[in-house]
Design a protein around this motif. Structure first.
Motif, PDB file in Angstrom:
ATOM      1  N   ASP A   1      -0.983   6.219   2.277  1.00  0.00           N
ATOM      2  CA  ASP A   1      -1.634   7.384   2.107  1.00  0.00           C
ATOM      3  C   ASP A   1      -3.024   7.557   2.684  1.00  0.00           C
ATOM      4  O   ASP A   1      -3.601   8.326   2.444  1.00  0.00           O
TER       5      ASP A   1
ATOM      6  N   ASN B   1      -4.477   7.761  -9.436  1.00  0.00           N
ATOM      7  CA  ASN B   1      -4.392   6.356  -9.832  1.00  0.00           C
ATOM      8  C   ASN B   1      -3.406   5.832 -10.874  1.00  0.00           C
ATOM      9  O   ASN B   1      -3.415   4.801 -11.567  1.00  0.00           O
TER      10      ASN B   1
ATOM     11  N   SER C   1      -5.306   5.584   1.494  1.00  0.00           N
ATOM     12  CA  SER C   1      -6.444   5.389   0.432  1.00  0.00           C
ATOM     13  C   SER C   1      -7.227   4.223   0.514  1.00  0.00           C
ATOM     14  O   SER C   1      -8.191   3.889  -0.269  1.00  0.00           O
TER      15      SER C   1
ATOM     16  N   GLU D   1      -8.624  -1.163  -5.898  1.00  0.00           N
ATOM     17  CA  GLU D   1      -9.106  -0.160  -5.098  1.00  0.00           C
ATOM     18  C   GLU D   1     -10.736  -0.746  -4.905  1.00  0.00           C
ATOM     19  O   GLU D   1     -11.444  -1.020  -5.763  1.00  0.00           O
TER      20      GLU D   1
ATOM     21  N   HIS E   1       0.927  -1.163  -0.046  1.00  0.00           N
ATOM     22  CA  HIS E   1       0.029  -0.021   0.019  1.00  0.00           C
ATOM     23  C   HIS E   1       0.777   1.160  -0.104  1.00  0.00           C
ATOM     24  O   HIS E   1       2.015   1.230   0.318  1.00  0.00           O
TER      25      HIS E   1
ATOM     26  N   ALA F   1       1.892  10.765   0.404  1.00  0.00           N
ATOM     27  CA  ALA F   1       0.662  11.394   0.486  1.00  0.00           C
ATOM     28  C   ALA F   1       0.851  12.781   0.241  1.00  0.00           C
ATOM     29  O   ALA F   1      -0.129  13.571  -0.619  1.00  0.00           O
TER      30      ALA F   1
ATOM     31  N   ARG G   1      -6.109   1.741  -1.075  1.00  0.00           N
ATOM     32  CA  ARG G   1      -5.585   1.067  -2.275  1.00  0.00           C
ATOM     33  C   ARG G   1      -4.396  -0.011  -1.979  1.00  0.00           C
ATOM     34  O   ARG G   1      -3.704   0.288  -1.215  1.00  0.00           O
TER      35      ARG G   1
END
Length: 174
Positions: free
Chosen positions: A51, A154, A53, A69, A48, A107, A55
């Protein structure tokens, strides 16, 4: 004297091994496998970005970094460097895209690093450039820095790649 020390060490190792077996307690934690994506060719790692997210980034040896995601594998790679890596062997190869690390402040700065192979050019008489010899597959291993796209989190900016370090390797498996 040496024999007694060796025998004493063996006895101590045997005692530690047998006493630690008795002290291993059942853990309240369980470990399980969870499928996060299908249809991958040669995934070598998942990580990962740190950040927040949620994802997951999957590194494919063939040169792509994919994103999962919300449980869905996105159709467009985060980064595709497949045109930069050497042609990989179909049975076994230790070259390709081999690593990914995100900067601790990703991030805010969007920086990440990849380790990958690139074809090596050199003297045609060098043994690793001889397709009839046993030693084939010479390449260089590269550590490169990239940045995320300014417009889409992304997507990486494929033009931001900067080689930080490169070392020639003599064989395909090292």
């Amino acid at each position: 004297m040496k024999l007694r020390i060796l025998a004493g060490l063996c006895l101590l190792a045997s005692f530690v091994a047998s006493s630690t077996e008795a002290q291993i307690l059942q853990s309240p934690f369980t470990v399980e496998l969870q499928e996060v994506a299908t249809g991958l060719a040669s995934p070598i790692m998942v990580t990962h970005a740190g950040d927040g997210s949620g994802r997951l980034f999957i590194v494919e040896q063939g040169g792509q970094i994919l994103i999962v995601e919300n449980g869905v594998l996105l159709p467009t790679p985060f980064l595709d460097i497949s045109d930069k890596i050497p042609d990989l062997g179909t049975f076994f190869d230790e070259r390709g895209l081999l690593g990914l690390a995100f900067h601790p402040d990703y991030a805010n700065n969007g920086r990440f690093f990849i380790r990958h192979s690139i074809p090596r050019t050199g003297d045609p008489d060098e043994s690793c450039n001889n397709p009839n010899g046993f030693i084939v597959g010479c390449h260089s291993e590269v550590l490169a820095e990239y940045h995320v796209s300014a417009t889409d989190p992304n997507l990486a900016d494929p033009n931001s790649g900067m080689i930080l370090f490169s070392v020639d390797e003599p064989e395909f498996n090292h």
